[in-house]
Design a protein around this motif. Structure first.
Motif, PDB file in Angstrom:
ATOM      1  N   LYS A 293       0.846  -1.216   0.144  1.00 48.92           N
ATOM      2  CA  LYS A 293       0.010  -0.045  -0.115  1.00 48.92           C
ATOM      3  C   LYS A 293       0.957   1.294   0.255  1.00 48.92           C
ATOM      4  O   LYS A 293       1.988   1.211   0.619  1.00 48.92           O
ATOM      5  CB  LYS A 293      -0.929   0.128   1.252  1.00 48.92           C
ATOM      6  CG  LYS A 293      -1.834  -1.261   1.348  1.00 48.92           C
ATOM      7  CD  LYS A 293      -2.776  -1.254   2.580  1.00 48.92           C
ATOM      8  CE  LYS A 293      -3.690  -2.308   2.601  1.00 48.92           C
ATOM      9  NZ  LYS A 293      -4.411  -2.136   3.962  1.00 48.92           N
ATOM     10  N   ALA A 294       0.411   2.216  -0.548  1.00 46.83           N
ATOM     11  CA  ALA A 294       0.938   3.763  -0.534  1.00 46.83           C
ATOM     12  C   ALA A 294      -0.150   4.535  -0.261  1.00 46.83           C
ATOM     13  O   ALA A 294      -1.422   4.164  -0.708  1.00 46.83           O
ATOM     14  CB  ALA A 294       1.562   4.109  -1.852  1.00 46.83           C
ATOM     15  N   ILE A 295       0.024   5.733   0.264  1.00 44.81           N
ATOM     16  CA  ILE A 295      -1.237   6.662   0.773  1.00 44.81           C
ATOM     17  C   ILE A 295      -0.859   7.796  -0.109  1.00 44.81           C
ATOM     18  O   ILE A 295       0.270   8.274  -0.253  1.00 44.81           O
ATOM     19  CB  ILE A 295      -0.901   7.107   2.168  1.00 44.81           C
ATOM     20  CG1 ILE A 295      -1.115   5.841   3.172  1.00 44.81           C
ATOM     21  CG2 ILE A 295      -2.121   8.053   2.625  1.00 44.81           C
ATOM     22  CD1 ILE A 295      -0.387   6.310   4.533  1.00 44.81           C
ATOM     23  N   VAL A 296      -2.228   8.365  -0.831  1.00 47.48           N
ATOM     24  CA  VAL A 296      -2.010   9.374  -1.720  1.00 47.48           C
ATOM     25  C   VAL A 296      -3.079  10.533  -1.067  1.00 47.48           C
ATOM     26  O   VAL A 296      -4.069   9.995  -0.915  1.00 47.48           O
ATOM     27  CB  VAL A 296      -2.551   9.120  -3.047  1.00 47.48           C
ATOM     28  CG1 VAL A 296      -2.548  10.444  -3.767  1.00 47.48           C
ATOM     29  CG2 VAL A 296      -1.708   8.031  -3.650  1.00 47.48           C
ATOM     30  N   VAL A 297      -2.335  11.636  -0.663  1.00 43.27           N
ATOM     31  CA  VAL A 297      -3.285  12.609  -0.117  1.00 43.27           C
ATOM     32  C   VAL A 297      -3.620  13.746  -0.841  1.00 43.27           C
ATOM     33  O   VAL A 297      -2.701  14.406  -1.403  1.00 43.27           O
ATOM     34  CB  VAL A 297      -2.524  13.269   1.424  1.00 43.27           C
ATOM     35  CG1 VAL A 297      -3.519  14.131   1.915  1.00 43.27           C
ATOM     36  CG2 VAL A 297      -1.920  11.970   2.225  1.00 43.27           C
TER      37      VAL A 297
ATOM     38  N   GLU B 208      -5.177   5.740  11.686  1.00 42.01           N
ATOM     39  CA  GLU B 208      -3.611   5.472  11.270  1.00 42.01           C
ATOM     40  C   GLU B 208      -3.617   4.771  10.005  1.00 42.01           C
ATOM     41  O   GLU B 208      -3.930   3.376   9.952  1.00 42.01           O
ATOM     42  CB  GLU B 208      -2.865   4.955  12.440  1.00 42.01           C
ATOM     43  CG  GLU B 208      -2.742   5.770  13.593  1.00 42.01           C
ATOM     44  CD  GLU B 208      -1.655   5.180  14.509  1.00 42.01           C
ATOM     45  OE1 GLU B 208      -0.956   4.445  13.918  1.00 42.01           O
ATOM     46  OE2 GLU B 208      -1.511   5.995  15.568  1.00 42.01           O
ATOM     47  N   LEU B 209      -2.898   5.284   8.812  1.00 42.97           N
ATOM     48  CA  LEU B 209      -2.809   4.473   7.801  1.00 42.97           C
ATOM     49  C   LEU B 209      -0.932   4.159   7.628  1.00 42.97           C
ATOM     50  O   LEU B 209      -0.381   5.272   7.816  1.00 42.97           O
ATOM     51  CB  LEU B 209      -3.267   5.300   6.331  1.00 42.97           C
ATOM     52  CG  LEU B 209      -4.663   5.711   6.796  1.00 42.97           C
ATOM     53  CD1 LEU B 209      -4.984   6.449   5.218  1.00 42.97           C
ATOM     54  CD2 LEU B 209      -5.451   4.386   6.677  1.00 42.97           C
ATOM     55  N   GLU B 210      -0.790   3.086   7.248  1.00 46.19           N
ATOM     56  CA  GLU B 210       0.769   2.825   7.302  1.00 46.19           C
ATOM     57  C   GLU B 210       1.049   2.709   5.726  1.00 46.19           C
ATOM     58  O   GLU B 210       0.417   2.255   5.046  1.00 46.19           O
ATOM     59  CB  GLU B 210       1.033   1.443   8.092  1.00 46.19           C
ATOM     60  CG  GLU B 210       0.608   1.739   9.494  1.00 46.19           C
ATOM     61  CD  GLU B 210       1.270   0.259   9.948  1.00 46.19           C
ATOM     62  OE1 GLU B 210       1.669  -0.498   9.264  1.00 46.19           O
ATOM     63  OE2 GLU B 210       1.164   0.260  11.357  1.00 46.19           O
ATOM     64  N   GLY B 211       2.168   3.352   5.472  1.00 41.26           N
ATOM     65  CA  GLY B 211       2.846   3.404   4.135  1.00 41.26           C
ATOM     66  C   GLY B 211       3.533   4.726   3.766  1.00 41.26           C
ATOM     67  O   GLY B 211       3.155   5.564   4.368  1.00 41.26           O
ATOM     68  N   PRO B 212       4.328   4.340   2.413  1.00 37.18           N
ATOM     69  CA  PRO B 212       4.771   5.808   2.144  1.00 37.18           C
ATOM     70  C   PRO B 212       3.708   6.715   1.699  1.00 37.18           C
ATOM     71  O   PRO B 212       2.448   6.358   1.356  1.00 37.18           O
ATOM     72  CB  PRO B 212       5.662   5.441   1.009  1.00 37.18           C
ATOM     73  CG  PRO B 212       5.141   4.143   0.635  1.00 37.18           C
ATOM     74  CD  PRO B 212       4.500   3.433   1.758  1.00 37.18           C
ATOM     75  N   VAL B 213       4.021   7.962   1.584  1.00 41.34           N
ATOM     76  CA  VAL B 213       2.826   9.158   1.324  1.00 41.34           C
ATOM     77  C   VAL B 213       3.224  10.039   0.288  1.00 41.34           C
ATOM     78  O   VAL B 213       4.342  10.570   0.156  1.00 41.34           O
ATOM     79  CB  VAL B 213       2.830   9.968   2.796  1.00 41.34           C
ATOM     80  CG1 VAL B 213       1.773  11.046   2.519  1.00 41.34           C
ATOM     81  CG2 VAL B 213       2.260   9.100   3.846  1.00 41.34           C
ATOM     82  N   ILE B 214       2.329   9.887  -0.647  1.00 41.79           N
ATOM     83  CA  ILE B 214       2.539  11.106  -2.020  1.00 41.79           C
ATOM     84  C   ILE B 214       1.614  11.928  -1.419  1.00 41.79           C
ATOM     85  O   ILE B 214       0.412  12.276  -1.160  1.00 41.79           O
ATOM     86  CB  ILE B 214       1.926  10.485  -3.123  1.00 41.79           C
ATOM     87  CG1 ILE B 214       2.869   9.464  -3.516  1.00 41.79           C
ATOM     88  CG2 ILE B 214       1.622  11.653  -4.162  1.00 41.79           C
ATOM     89  CD1 ILE B 214       2.626   8.751  -4.751  1.00 41.79           C
ATOM     90  N   LEU B 215       2.144  13.567  -1.079  1.00 41.77           N
ATOM     91  CA  LEU B 215       1.445  14.404  -0.418  1.00 41.77           C
ATOM     92  C   LEU B 215       0.926  15.590  -1.746  1.00 41.77           C
ATOM     93  O   LEU B 215       1.780  16.291  -2.329  1.00 41.77           O
ATOM     94  CB  LEU B 215       2.166  15.247   0.474  1.00 41.77           C
ATOM     95  CG  LEU B 215       1.507  16.170   1.421  1.00 41.77           C
ATOM     96  CD1 LEU B 215       0.359  15.655   2.257  1.00 41.77           C
ATOM     97  CD2 LEU B 215       2.603  17.077   2.258  1.00 41.77           C
ATOM     98  N   ALA B 216      -0.282  15.504  -2.289  1.00 40.26           N
ATOM     99  CA  ALA B 216      -0.785  15.886  -3.471  1.00 40.26           C
ATOM    100  C   ALA B 216      -2.008  16.744  -2.874  1.00 40.26           C
ATOM    101  O   ALA B 216      -3.081  16.883  -3.599  1.00 40.26           O
ATOM    102  CB  ALA B 216      -0.936  15.115  -4.338  1.00 40.26           C
ATOM    103  N   THR B 217      -1.834  17.793  -1.938  1.00 41.24           N
ATOM    104  CA  THR B 217      -3.006  18.597  -1.302  1.00 41.24           C
ATOM    105  C   THR B 217      -3.232  19.828  -2.093  1.00 41.24           C
ATOM    106  O   THR B 217      -4.236  20.410  -1.663  1.00 41.24           O
ATOM    107  CB  THR B 217      -2.618  18.974   0.174  1.00 41.24           C
ATOM    108  OG1 THR B 217      -1.222  19.603   0.334  1.00 41.24           O
ATOM    109  CG2 THR B 217      -2.644  17.529   0.988  1.00 41.24           C
ATOM    110  N   GLY B 218      -2.479  20.217  -3.121  1.00 41.08           N
ATOM    111  CA  GLY B 218      -2.947  21.405  -3.565  1.00 41.08           C
ATOM    112  C   GLY B 218      -2.569  22.698  -3.068  1.00 41.08           C
ATOM    113  O   GLY B 218      -1.894  23.036  -2.074  1.00 41.08           O
ATOM    114  N   HIS B 219      -2.742  23.845  -3.967  1.00 42.05           N
ATOM    115  CA  HIS B 219      -2.023  25.078  -3.559  1.00 42.05           C
ATOM    116  C   HIS B 219      -2.795  25.839  -2.532  1.00 42.05           C
ATOM    117  O   HIS B 219      -2.403  26.812  -2.194  1.00 42.05           O
ATOM    118  CB  HIS B 219      -1.388  25.845  -4.839  1.00 42.05           C
ATOM    119  CG  HIS B 219      -2.658  26.379  -5.397  1.00 42.05           C
ATOM    120  ND1 HIS B 219      -3.888  26.947  -4.962  1.00 42.05           N
ATOM    121  CD2 HIS B 219      -2.808  26.469  -6.972  1.00 42.05           C
ATOM    122  CE1 HIS B 219      -4.516  27.079  -6.249  1.00 42.05           C
ATOM    123  NE2 HIS B 219      -3.966  26.891  -7.356  1.00 42.05           N
ATOM    124  N   SER B 220      -4.018  25.429  -2.307  1.00 37.83           N
ATOM    125  CA  SER B 220      -4.998  26.187  -1.253  1.00 37.83           C
ATOM    126  C   SER B 220      -4.833  25.588   0.204  1.00 37.83           C
ATOM    127  O   SER B 220      -5.577  26.110   0.780  1.00 37.83           O
ATOM    128  CB  SER B 220      -6.144  26.572  -2.040  1.00 37.83           C
ATOM    129  OG  SER B 220      -6.065  27.195  -2.956  1.00 37.83           O
TER     130      SER B 220
END
Length: 520
Positions: free
Chosen positions: A84-88, A242-254
């Motif tokens: 798994k990988a987390i995408v925010v 709690e979610l385990e895994g590497p995180v891609i942080l794609a939360t936008g400019h706002s």
């Protein structure tokens, strides 16, 4: 025989297949009757002179039928039991990161603070009706991100970072018109993009990925040098997980709360240049007449005209941004005590107005202080001042264009596409001087370049501030991981590495690829 031919034809011929076939047969020296099929590969408009032409790259099939598909679809794997990988964030960066993870055999867990793309529409409509902004579901937050209901333009100059063609093919695979593979300035349209976004979500779910709406990341799980997961909260139930895994942080400019959280955790960021200004709206017929050099406007065979302006004033760029032909101006605030505007166009670009951001470059040195968050704070101060000028409502302060240039109050305003309403306001007086003076000078330059552009039939609507991220979350150039925290991949516009749907999507794919390389 198959032959590719570059031709230049009138707009009428370009829209008439029989006339186009005749022109192709003449130019290629091929009998018209022997042409069994034609396929347009590329299309662009040349409006530099009085006579408008359409440039076409056309594939001619002679004596054989067209068999090659418009595009080859991507194959997505079953990943329900995979790592798994987390995408925010479920904007273009996050969604394309999730699709690429699936291609590479990793299960994406997508968490999105806002609602799904259909439910967002109701909250957006309420802004004009009630003058209230839902802080978690608006034009910036929710499935599809800021691009879902603010145009769907797919043109980008980020050609060295990844495959633009692949991004466009993925959009087509999920329901976008194949015209986007052909047009020089591809555009899906705000009315069609939500269905495409839904189809992307369904692909993620079908392959065993997860998508959780109204689920907000509140913190990262990390030790001194490694991110191990994220803590998220369901905003309906208040349940924390709690979610385990590497995180891609794609939360936008706002997502300013995310920036503040990262700052509190000493996760390295830096202030980044932005551009701020106004949204400029003209009657679309006027822009058509100017750009097509014809008092009749676009006529029967041409689309609503686009424009692009750029100049330098006192060592800072002043330019048009996110031009929306045949579009509308929209309220883009994400919180209380803010007035922010943006623009969008439906797929037919058929409204009575055309608009664009008209913005001035601001560098970190232009804003006092050493605080990393100072550019974001500057945005917030300007947006709050705009809200105060608008009598603490989502009605936007506005001024006729020539009145602004000549420091005059506009005693009345023309009809506008901005649904919450306008209020006449002296933007020339209360906008920061380094912004207003540069805009005035630039408008005079643009008006000389395009006669009729500087006019009181056009209006300036305040303020345009969300052109890009005010911060950059620092990452390694090669691995795309955060410079200090392994397992954290700052991604897309919000991380300061993209600007627009396609460039954010490309960055999402790159982050997914790097993540997979690092966990294998």
């Amino acid at each position: 025989m198959i032959k590719d031919l570059q031709i230049r034809v009138s707009p009428q011929i370009a829209t008439d297949e029989q006339a186009l076939r005749k022109q192709l047969s003449q130019d290629a020296g091929i009998d018209n009757k022997s042409i069994t099929s034609i396929r347009v590969l590329r299309r662009s408009i040349d409006a530099r002179h009085r006579n408008i032409f359409i440039n076409l790259l056309v594939r001619i099939y002679v004596g054989e039928e067209q068999e090659e598909p418009d595009f080859i679809p991507i194959e997505y794997k079953e990943v329900s039991g995979a790592r798994k990988a987390i995408v925010v964030g479920a904007g273009p960066g996050g969604l394309f990161a999730a699709l690429r993870l699936i291609e590479l055999g990793v299960k994406p867990i997508v968490v999105e603070r806002g609602k799904n793309v259909r439910e967002r529409k109701n909250d957006i409509a309420q802004i004009a009706r009630t003058q209230q902004v839902d802080e978690e579901s608006n034009y910036s937050f929710g499935e599809g991100g800021a691009g879902a209901y603010s145009d769907g333009k797919l043109y980008t100059r980020s050609k060295k970072r990844g495959s633009i063609e692949k991004i466009l093919r993925v959009f087509c695979q999920h329901g976008a018109s194949t015209d986007i593979l052909i047009d020089a300035h591809p555009h899906i349209g705000t009315d069609r993009l939500p269905a495409v976004i839904e189809n992307i979500r369904n692909t993620i779910l079908k392959c065993g990925g997860e998508v959780h709406f109204q689920t907000k990341m509140v913190s990262l799980i990390h030790n001194d040098s490694k991110v191990k997961g994220a803590i998220v909260v369901n905003q309906l139930t208040g349940e924390e997980k709690e979610l385990e895994g590497p995180v891609i942080l794609a939360t936008g400019h706002s997502a300013r709360d995310v920036y503040r959280y990262l700052y509190s955790e000493n996760i390295e960021m830096e202030a980044k240049g932005i551009a701020v200004g106004v949204r400029l709206e003209h009657p679309s017929q006027l822009i058509d007449r100017i750009q097509y050099h014809n008092k009749e406007g676009r006529g029967k065979y041409l689309p609503a005209a686009e424009y692009s302006f750029v100049t330098q004033v006192d060592n800072r760029g002043v330019y048009s941004f996110c031009m929306c032909p045949g579009g509308v101006v929209i309220p883009a605030a994400t919180g209380k005590e803010q007035v922010v505007v943006n623009g969008m166009s439906p797929s037919n670009r058929g409204t009575a107005w055309s608009n664009s951001g008209m913005v001035v470059e601001l560098r970190p040195d232009d804003v006092k202080g050493d605080d990393i968050l100072k550019m974001m704070d500057y945005q917030e101060r300007l947006e709050r001042n705009c809200w105060l000028q608008a009598n603490r409502r989502q009605t936007a302060p506005a001024q006729r264009m020539a009145d602004f240039v000549n420091n005059r109050l506009s005693y009345d305003l023309p009809k506008s596409s901005y649904q919450p309403g306008l209020i006449s306001s002296p933007l020339h007086f209360w906008l920061p001087e380094n912004i207003s003076t540069r805009l005035k000078t630039a408008f005079k330059i643009f008006g000389k370049h395009s006669h009729g552009f500087l006019t009181n039939d056009a209006i300036l609507i305040g303020v345009e501030t969300r052109t890009s991220s005010p911060l950059r979350i620092i990452r390694h150039n090669e691995t795309l991981e955060h410079i200090s925290f392994h397992g954290l991949y700052p991604c897309g516009e919000g991380a300061g590495y993209a600007g627009g749907i396609v460039s954010a999507a490309i960055d999402g794919e790159r982050c997914a690829e790097s993540l997979v390389q690092n966990i294998i």
